[in-house]
Design a protein around this motif. Structure first.
Motif: not given
Length: 353
Positions: A111-138
């Motif tokens: 559970l502690v590991f999940g909380w620590l992992l949730s912050f970068p995961l949420t950041g990636v979900l909200l921001r994405g990778f690049s404008r050309e990314s087919p799944f998570l555009p910027l």
């Protein structure tokens, strides 16, 4: 023949709603009088407010702009990423609540590991990778707004400023003169200026200290300013907790052979943090409300969106509805933080021993 004295029986305990009312509101005649007078006062004050909210208020200004209030200019087709991030946080919160009520000693490391992992995961979900990314555009941070931006500023500011504040507090108590002077100068300088000044400095001066190829968005610069500001106040709260620990705790820890790092990390610091939970949570609640100041640097948080909505042609003059909605959101989450703080104090026995 000895006569056994009868043990007096305790008075019957009343349960249910009537028992609670009698114990807390009508235990004596003057408590009953105060309850009646308070109820009458609340009725007189709240009656016109409730009448306005039910009969006169035009809440279509909220329902029409609900998406803007929640996520600002975040693209509608990518809104699922916001809800996915929220689902991760809710799932972890539910698991935490369930494990706290499980008897025994269930494994909590995952559970502690999940909380620590949730912050970068949420950041990636909200921001994405690049404008050309087919799944998570910027999705640029400059498009974030409303409740989403308020939460990002508050949560990241709280999570980042807490460890920095602890390090500053330890540095201020350090026996090394250079570290002590640097930490003390930083804390006193930041605490001597208002948050608005720190936000302006982070927007204008932070790029001067970064390489030309590294460009931070307005949101990231505001996050940096709020984190640095909150860390100084957190450091003073932690320092107060460290000063409250009796010298006998240090001596007892050294007597069993612990070095200075273990004395501070295992014995002193946990007790100090436990003692200043109310002060730290109060600082975090203040930080949550201070996120409204980012409108000065061009960001549309919850209050920024509220002000922009009242400028729409069909909703001019509906400030009461808009700011009442914003006030309810602030109250709900500030009260939730306060309630969680009280439960944590009860679990740790703060003020009881």
């Amino acid at each position: 023949m000895a006569v056994q004295s009868e043990v007096p029986k305790p008075p019957p305990t009343e349960v249910g709603l009537l028992g609670w009312l009698k114990k807390n509101l009508f235990s004596t005649w003057y408590n009953a009088l105060l309850t009646i007078l308070s109820t009458a006062f609340i009725y007189v004050v709240l009656r016109p407010i409730i009448t306005w909210a039910v009969r006169e208020a035009r809440w279509e200004v909220i329902t029409t702009n609900l998406k803007v209030f929640m996520t600002g200019r975040y693209p509608t087709e990518e809104a699922w990423r916001v809800w996915a991030s929220l689902a991760v946080i809710v799932l972890l919160a539910v698991l935490t609540w369930v494990l706290r009520r499980v008897k025994g000693n269930p494994p909590r490391r995952w559970l502690v590991f999940g909380w620590l992992l949730s912050f970068p995961l949420t950041g990636v979900l909200l921001r994405g990778f690049s404008r050309e990314s087919p799944f998570l555009p910027l999705v640029s941070e400059d498009l974030w707004g409303g409740v989403l931006l308020t939460f990002v500023l508050a949560i990241v500011g709280i999570v980042a400023s807490f460890p920095l504040g602890v390090l500053l507090a330890l540095g201020r108590r350090s026996k090394l003169p250079a570290i002590k002077v640097i930490c003390t100068t930083y804390i006193e300088t930041i605490r001597g200026v208002p948050l608005i000044s720190v936000l302006f400095m982070s927007q204008l001066m932070l790029p001067l200290f970064l390489p030309p190829e590294l460009r931070l968005s307005t949101v990231l610069r505001a996050l940096t300013g709020m984190t640095l500001f909150s860390a100084a106040y957190t450091a003073e709260n932690v320092r107060g907790g460290l000063a409250a620990i009796p010298i006998g705790q240090y001596e007892a820890a050294r007597a069993v052979g612990l070095n200075e790092v273990l004395v501070m990390g295992l014995i002193v610091l946990p007790q100090a943090l436990r003692a200043v939970i109310p002060a730290i949570v109060g600082q975090f609640i203040s930080l949550f409300k201070d996120t409204s100041l980012v409108v000065i640097v061009g960001l549309l948080d919850l209050l920024g969106v509220a002000k922009a909505v009242t400028g729409q042609q069909e909703f001019i003059g509906l400030q009461r509805e808009v700011y009442s909605f914003a006030a309810v959101i602030y109250f709900v989450f500030c009260y939730a933080m306060s309630y969680a703080s009280r439960r944590l104090e009860q679990a740790l026995g703060v003020g009881e021993r």
